[in-house]
Write a protein that holds these residues in place. Structure first.
Motif, PDB file in Angstrom:
ATOM      1  N   GLY A 121      -8.793  29.817  10.789  1.00 48.16           N
ATOM      2  CA  GLY A 121      -8.937  31.085  11.473  1.00 48.16           C
ATOM      3  C   GLY A 121      -8.425  32.233  10.627  1.00 48.16           C
ATOM      4  O   GLY A 121      -8.981  33.335  10.654  1.00 48.16           O
ATOM      5  N   THR A 122      -7.375  31.987   9.880  1.00 46.48           N
ATOM      6  CA  THR A 122      -6.860  33.014   8.976  1.00 46.48           C
ATOM      7  C   THR A 122      -7.941  33.452   8.005  1.00 46.48           C
ATOM      8  O   THR A 122      -8.131  34.646   7.747  1.00 46.48           O
ATOM      9  N   ALA A 123      -8.655  32.494   7.456  1.00 46.17           N
ATOM     10  CA  ALA A 123      -9.739  32.834   6.527  1.00 46.17           C
ATOM     11  C   ALA A 123     -10.834  33.609   7.244  1.00 46.17           C
ATOM     12  O   ALA A 123     -11.328  34.618   6.741  1.00 46.17           O
ATOM     13  N   ALA A 124     -11.215  33.156   8.418  1.00 43.16           N
ATOM     14  CA  ALA A 124     -12.285  33.842   9.153  1.00 43.16           C
ATOM     15  C   ALA A 124     -11.894  35.285   9.445  1.00 43.16           C
ATOM     16  O   ALA A 124     -12.675  36.217   9.222  1.00 43.16           O
ATOM     17  N   ASN A 125     -10.685  35.474   9.935  1.00 49.60           N
ATOM     18  CA  ASN A 125     -10.231  36.837  10.244  1.00 49.60           C
ATOM     19  C   ASN A 125     -10.142  37.706   9.000  1.00 49.60           C
ATOM     20  O   ASN A 125     -10.613  38.846   8.984  1.00 49.60           O
ATOM     21  N   SER A 126      -9.533  37.172   7.984  1.00 45.38           N
ATOM     22  CA  SER A 126      -9.286  37.981   6.791  1.00 45.38           C
ATOM     23  C   SER A 126     -10.585  38.300   6.070  1.00 45.38           C
ATOM     24  O   SER A 126     -10.755  39.407   5.548  1.00 45.38           O
ATOM     25  N   LEU A 127     -11.485  37.346   6.010  1.00 43.95           N
ATOM     26  CA  LEU A 127     -12.784  37.633   5.396  1.00 43.95           C
ATOM     27  C   LEU A 127     -13.477  38.751   6.165  1.00 43.95           C
ATOM     28  O   LEU A 127     -14.015  39.692   5.573  1.00 43.95           O
ATOM     29  N   ALA A 128     -13.457  38.646   7.477  1.00 45.18           N
ATOM     30  CA  ALA A 128     -14.099  39.687   8.286  1.00 45.18           C
ATOM     31  C   ALA A 128     -13.480  41.050   7.998  1.00 45.18           C
ATOM     32  O   ALA A 128     -14.185  42.040   7.766  1.00 45.18           O
ATOM     33  N   LEU A 129     -12.168  41.094   7.981  1.00 48.38           N
ATOM     34  CA  LEU A 129     -11.503  42.383   7.737  1.00 48.38           C
ATOM     35  C   LEU A 129     -11.832  42.925   6.348  1.00 48.38           C
ATOM     36  O   LEU A 129     -11.994  44.130   6.160  1.00 48.38           O
ATOM     37  N   SER A 130     -11.959  42.030   5.379  1.00 47.80           N
ATOM     38  CA  SER A 130     -12.249  42.497   4.018  1.00 47.80           C
ATOM     39  C   SER A 130     -13.642  43.105   3.921  1.00 47.80           C
ATOM     40  O   SER A 130     -13.907  43.912   3.030  1.00 47.80           O
ATOM     41  N   ALA A 131     -14.519  42.721   4.811  1.00 44.35           N
ATOM     42  CA  ALA A 131     -15.866  43.297   4.792  1.00 44.35           C
ATOM     43  C   ALA A 131     -15.945  44.568   5.623  1.00 44.35           C
ATOM     44  O   ALA A 131     -16.866  45.363   5.468  1.00 44.35           O
ATOM     45  N   LEU A 132     -14.988  44.782   6.495  1.00 45.96           N
ATOM     46  CA  LEU A 132     -15.008  45.967   7.366  1.00 45.96           C
ATOM     47  C   LEU A 132     -14.082  47.077   6.886  1.00 45.96           C
ATOM     48  O   LEU A 132     -14.175  48.204   7.364  1.00 45.96           O
ATOM     49  N   CYS A 133     -13.193  46.766   5.985  1.00 50.51           N
ATOM     50  CA  CYS A 133     -12.183  47.747   5.575  1.00 50.51           C
ATOM     51  C   CYS A 133     -12.029  47.731   4.058  1.00 50.51           C
ATOM     52  O   CYS A 133     -11.775  46.684   3.481  1.00 50.51           O
ATOM     53  N   PRO A 134     -12.166  48.887   3.412  1.00 55.89           N
ATOM     54  CA  PRO A 134     -11.967  48.918   1.965  1.00 55.89           C
ATOM     55  C   PRO A 134     -10.493  48.737   1.626  1.00 55.89           C
ATOM     56  O   PRO A 134      -9.633  48.890   2.494  1.00 55.89           O
ATOM     57  N   PRO A 135     -10.191  48.435   0.363  1.00 50.38           N
ATOM     58  CA  PRO A 135      -8.795  48.215  -0.031  1.00 50.38           C
ATOM     59  C   PRO A 135      -7.887  49.386   0.333  1.00 50.38           C
ATOM     60  O   PRO A 135      -6.705  49.193   0.575  1.00 50.38           O
ATOM     61  N   TYR A 136      -8.444  50.562   0.391  1.00 50.66           N
ATOM     62  CA  TYR A 136      -7.632  51.756   0.635  1.00 50.66           C
ATOM     63  C   TYR A 136      -7.679  52.190   2.099  1.00 50.66           C
ATOM     64  O   TYR A 136      -7.215  53.285   2.424  1.00 50.66           O
ATOM     65  N   GLY A 137      -8.201  51.362   2.971  1.00 51.49           N
ATOM     66  CA  GLY A 137      -8.311  51.720   4.377  1.00 51.49           C
ATOM     67  C   GLY A 137      -7.239  51.086   5.232  1.00 51.49           C
ATOM     68  O   GLY A 137      -6.382  50.342   4.761  1.00 51.49           O
ATOM     69  N   GLY A 138      -7.282  51.405   6.533  1.00 55.14           N
ATOM     70  CA  GLY A 138      -6.343  50.852   7.486  1.00 55.14           C
ATOM     71  C   GLY A 138      -7.045  50.107   8.605  1.00 55.14           C
ATOM     72  O   GLY A 138      -8.208  50.372   8.915  1.00 55.14           O
ATOM     73  N   ILE A 139      -6.328  49.184   9.208  1.00 51.57           N
ATOM     74  CA  ILE A 139      -6.871  48.379  10.299  1.00 51.57           C
ATOM     75  C   ILE A 139      -5.952  48.540  11.496  1.00 51.57           C
ATOM     76  O   ILE A 139      -4.783  48.141  11.448  1.00 51.57           O
ATOM     77  N   LEU A 140      -6.473  49.110  12.552  1.00 50.49           N
ATOM     78  CA  LEU A 140      -5.690  49.274  13.770  1.00 50.49           C
ATOM     79  C   LEU A 140      -5.650  47.944  14.512  1.00 50.49           C
ATOM     80  O   LEU A 140      -6.701  47.381  14.844  1.00 50.49           O
ATOM     81  N   CYS A 141      -4.457  47.455  14.758  1.00 51.89           N
ATOM     82  CA  CYS A 141      -4.338  46.194  15.485  1.00 51.89           C
ATOM     83  C   CYS A 141      -3.082  46.248  16.335  1.00 51.89           C
ATOM     84  O   CYS A 141      -2.238  47.128  16.171  1.00 51.89           O
ATOM     85  N   HIS A 142      -2.962  45.308  17.227  1.00 54.24           N
ATOM     86  CA  HIS A 142      -1.773  45.275  18.080  1.00 54.24           C
ATOM     87  C   HIS A 142      -0.553  44.826  17.279  1.00 54.24           C
ATOM     88  O   HIS A 142      -0.681  44.019  16.359  1.00 54.24           O
ATOM     89  N   GLU A 143       0.591  45.344  17.666  1.00 52.48           N
ATOM     90  CA  GLU A 143       1.797  44.977  16.916  1.00 52.48           C
ATOM     91  C   GLU A 143       2.162  43.497  17.079  1.00 52.48           C
ATOM     92  O   GLU A 143       2.928  42.967  16.280  1.00 52.48           O
ATOM     93  N   ASP A 144       1.589  42.844  18.069  1.00 53.53           N
ATOM     94  CA  ASP A 144       1.810  41.399  18.220  1.00 53.53           C
ATOM     95  C   ASP A 144       0.632  40.572  17.714  1.00 53.53           C
ATOM     96  O   ASP A 144       0.575  39.358  17.955  1.00 53.53           O
ATOM     97  N   ALA A 145      -0.300  41.236  17.037  1.00 52.79           N
ATOM     98  CA  ALA A 145      -1.505  40.514  16.614  1.00 52.79           C
ATOM     99  C   ALA A 145      -1.183  39.419  15.599  1.00 52.79           C
ATOM    100  O   ALA A 145      -0.262  39.554  14.795  1.00 52.79           O
ATOM    101  N   HIS A 146      -1.943  38.367  15.657  1.00 51.25           N
ATOM    102  CA  HIS A 146      -1.832  37.264  14.706  1.00 51.25           C
ATOM    103  C   HIS A 146      -2.007  37.771  13.278  1.00 51.25           C
ATOM    104  O   HIS A 146      -1.252  37.405  12.378  1.00 51.25           O
ATOM    105  N   VAL A 147      -2.995  38.638  13.082  1.00 48.46           N
ATOM    106  CA  VAL A 147      -3.220  39.164  11.723  1.00 48.46           C
ATOM    107  C   VAL A 147      -2.016  39.949  11.222  1.00 48.46           C
ATOM    108  O   VAL A 147      -1.749  40.000  10.018  1.00 48.46           O
ATOM    109  N   GLU A 148      -1.285  40.545  12.108  1.00 46.92           N
ATOM    110  CA  GLU A 148      -0.104  41.319  11.714  1.00 46.92           C
ATOM    111  C   GLU A 148       1.109  40.425  11.444  1.00 46.92           C
ATOM    112  O   GLU A 148       1.879  40.684  10.534  1.00 46.92           O
ATOM    113  N   ASN A 149       1.265  39.400  12.243  1.00 43.16           N
ATOM    114  CA  ASN A 149       2.521  38.652  12.242  1.00 43.16           C
ATOM    115  C   ASN A 149       2.471  37.233  11.718  1.00 43.16           C
ATOM    116  O   ASN A 149       3.494  36.704  11.298  1.00 43.16           O
TER     117      ASN A 149
END
Lengths: 350, 350, 350, 350
Positions: free
Chosen positions: D63-91
């Motif tokens: 799941g980490t790979a699935a999430n991170s791959l998705a984020l890498s296609a939606l957000c450039p290296p210099y961008g930000g991703i709004l997520c919950h402070e308790d999100a799995h991707v955050e923590n």
């Protein structure tokens, strides 16, 4: 630099030209930070006029930054950049393209005089299987004048530009010595850049009489916003940008950039005439690659000449914009004496 | 900058001090490229003397570069950096730390006046489960003077340094306004840096009278070789480094850096005295955060004062080294008039 | 895969061996997540016994991950990795090493049979000027058996290991077909790995009868903690790791891995005997590179043989652990018939 | 897992469901490597049918790979991703999003039940000055069901999707427990995904009866080619992909995924009924967050229950698809007994 020394080691060793220094001095008044000042705001117009097309012009602090930023906008992290195996981006920037692009692959191509040819690029591309396992090219990068002092003509540049276009590749020009190329060909700068398909280029200032500023010229203005962010993110958004802008504006005013480059080119040409039998590459800009035995090299150094050993039996001499006729004449004469010595048999044991 | 304008918007808007400009002018002679010139080679000794300990001092072109390079040497790509939630590295560098460290995580910690406290850091660390799923901290980063114009004392810095040491964390100091902190405390710069456990710091020059150079000071000299490579790789190895070195040497000569900082601090102090009831944070350096209604802010701007809105009802004023008494006096008087108006009831409808 | 097809296209096309599938089935009971389960916890001991030295063994999901993780621990982002120009890491992993190392440079070296020689590596290194402008090597990476089906002997591996050690370089072994190399040489696996100076290696399982698991073997156990984090961070910490561990344990139990590899090697050897005049490289593992005209290749494909064109006039055949004698015999016979046809002049017009 | 143990520690501790294991066993025949096999090729159609829209479905290994791959296609290296402070991707992913995106910034937002609200997102965005110094958001990421066992309704999801669309942000869904959310709401999976504006999502399999495969679902099929490259480059292109595809196909066949999720949800619901006074969050999926004193937690552990301490006075219980009624009943009864004890005053000294 010690007195008595005649430097042909690098155009980075040269001084800044008086107009540049004067402009920096004049810029020393309060103004908005970063690129909000009047001088920075004037850059786009000045370079648009120079290139006869609307461009965005961003000052950065080094050529490495200008090149790498450009490549990062033309090539995704998973792409490849076709460049010459002797290219500065491949050999002399400590892997900066890999850093700025987040790991894109430089795909080295051979070619005489450090120049890419369409054939060379096409042959290299043909060897890249089109699947997910191979890094696929996303951009072509050339240097003009090249790292070996040669020049791409307008036609050669345009042919590579057309190849890039037809393959969907970005086209980057490392213009650290762009002035020397334009001066050599006597063409309009547009012909060696956007009219030939160049998307982004670095416009060299420091080697050509500048101090601390280079320009990144965006013919593809759609990439400018991204590049502004990448410039900041890589620490290249100077907080007193007016000192950077001033240098660039001064250099392109009244064709100072071309006059400086012509002076350097002419110096190189005069030396070349005295070293004709020893030249490894045609001398088309301000660099000479001269065949020297170890003894000859030592002899020249003993006379105060500074230059770089360029692999086996070869030495690089770079002429700078600020080198007066005396140093040039001295080197001409010293090289001629070497030839005499050679003819007289003093080198028979070599 | 338009005439009639009184700039309190940023110390980046200030001019360079005469000594710095003179040094740059004097540096304009041929010399070795990159950092091979005499001035660049003199940096280590000059800063070692300043800090009374052997250091490696590297010029870079921005504070962002200095900070991010330092963090990249103290924190692996998979590590975390504890910093204040208002830190420049967190908010104002476009993600540069993420770029230079290859994705390390900034772990924001709260604290008054943009200052970290040992308690705050320890509480934050306690919430980080020690396993492979969580990013583990590798470094602490502080800014002195802080982004809110407050100052860490020697004791506070040393306590954080001891905390870092005991937890095996690197300790980075963003010293964009280090001069203002030292000037405020009247202590030796060593006390706010290596004696307090700082490993690497940026030493601010540009805001304090410089032009285009900042310094990265390596108290941990074992990291210097790596940092030299990272500097090149990120495009921060200026090819005519003498123009960078000259600025730094001029600034630290004869304590010019402290005199500039003192001038700025004193201006801020004088304004603070006139705005006592409106200050959101203690004024300990050259920045003031002043409570203003929208109408008051507009009024000040109409009078020619430039400053930044700092969220709801707050405005930031920064005093620069080169701001003479007139601008200071004008702002004092303008702020006092606002208070009178307020007392006279002109704001009752607010 | 269509019936009638005889696959020599890749050992990835092979089935999993029964012992592996049985182990996966047996592992299907609740247990701790990630690598907390009993099977994952047993890996270190099992591989330590296999290699006769204490190791840390981490399952990952692909050979690309195993290789790239290893390289990221041996080479900093600003370093270089010496590898063969035909190496899998250079050509077939979509730039994964650049991704995992954050932009380190692969420095390609020539050599016959896709093997690096000490001479080749030393010559390449000699061309790298030792300064901050050039990427400096930090590691050597070899593949055994190589991408061209050749094998490094114990002596050759140890010589490269000694070279790496003497130059302060890490030493990585891509062991996707390590089993085939060990089977070929009949030596102890330690002799081709840690006794020869290997720091980290990938231990191939999938091509050799596995399903979804490869192993990253850490002879340098000091790197294991970092690698555990990097594994998680790159998404390779499977949440039900027991299914991964089960495969690896089953494969190395009772030398199943060697028996599988021997079967594949022997198949290749038998085919080689029938294609002796056509072999581009010695057949030392389970791959054959056979010279075929376009017509011959088409003919073989028409008979149901699957293989890969390997550039001009060359075809790659890979024998898998599970390929019975029939397919082998059929290919032998088909290749022999091609030779007869050639001798009979049917190819004169080629 | 020791006998006598009742695991509520994680759904990763669960077994694979029989259909999945059978499918993996059935897949064990030779076929093309990577994703060229028949099962992998069937994925797009199967998921397109499930979602009632054409999708590209890529297996990955975590799941980490699935999430991170998705984020890498939606957000450039210099961008930000709004997520919950308790999100799995955050923590909980060791900084994987930072690794895959090359340093994009996760911008944490508060919200009850680990759910983002449109208000919360808008307030956070309002605090981000729109200039080059701040990281600008490029994507929103949510988790459904959330890390705290709550569920976004169709309306809530669609509102966030509309917000993302209107601000030009990508919209990512971490669907590790997507099945539990769909099962809870009884809606069509399309309503919680593409019809609500989701661009890319991870579709959880492993926690819900799978073994080693997760799916990355591309509703934005224009991103699929890039994601295939990124999958390879990050080492997630399994070389025997058929074993991965088989699991996913088996799980979605005949709604097995929903039946598994329903079983887990119902178990959680039954326990919730017995712990009503102790629940920190509504129980809407298969997770319960139960207030327990240290003594109570110890008591439950002594009885064989496994669970995770979730900060001060809170414990997390996760019900898996394969947990029969006995374990559920035992936990219900144990929790009830705690309540009785509490009422009887046994806790007065707490």
């Amino acid at each position: 630099m010690p007195t008595g020394v005649m430097r042909f080691v690098s155009d980075n060793a040269a001084s800044a030209c008086p107009e540049v220094l004067a402009a920096v001095t004049a810029a020393n008044a309060p103004d908005r930070g970063y690129d909000g000042d009047a001088l920075s705001q004037a850059l786009d117009a000045a370079f648009s006029e120079l290139f006869e097309t609307p461009v965005v012009a961003l000052w950065v602090t080094t050529g490495t930054a200008a090149n790498s930023l450009a490549l990062s906008a033309l090539c995704p992290p998973y792409g490849g950049i076709l460049c010459h195996e002797d290219a500065h981006v491949e050999n002399d920037e400590a892997g900066a393209p890999g850093f700025f692009t987040h790991g894109a692959k430089l795909i080295a191509v051979a070619g005489s005089g450090a120049k890419l040819s369409c054939n060379g690029v096409e042959e290299r591309m043909a060897r890249i299987v089109k699947d997910v396992h191979r890094v696929q090219p996303a951009a072509i990068s050339i240097t003009n004048a090249t790292e070996l002092g040669c020049v791409y003509t307008q036609q050669e540049t345009a042919a590579l530009g057309e190849l890039a276009r037809s393959r969907g590749l970005g086209f980057h020009l490392d213009g650290a010595r762009f002035a020397n190329a334009v001066a050599r060909l006597g063409c309009h700068p547009a012909e060696l850049s956007w009219r030939a398909g160049v998307d982004l280029m670095s416009f060299g200032c420091i080697k050509n009489g500048g101090m601390t500023a280079e320009a990144l010229i965006c013919f593809r203005r759609d990439l400018a916003d991204e590049l502004r962010i990448r410039r900041k993110r890589s620490g290249h958004l100077s907080s007193k940008g007016r000192f950077q802008a001033a240098q660039l504006l001064a250099l392109i005013e009244d064709d100072r950039w071309l006059r400086n480059a012509r002076a350097a080119n002419e110096g190189a040409e005069r030396i070349a005439a005295a070293a004709a039998g020893r030249l490894a590459y045609p001398v088309e800009a301000n660099e000479l690659f001269v065949r020297l035995s170890a003894r000859e090299a030592a002899e020249l150094r003993a006379q105060g000449f500074q230059f770089i050993d360029w692999g086996e039996g070869l030495a690089r001499f770079v002429v700078s914009w600020d080198q007066g006729g005396d140093e040039i004449a001295a080197l001409r004469s010293a090289l001629a004496k070497l030839d005499d010595a050679q003819e007289n048999g003093s080198e028979v044991l070599r």
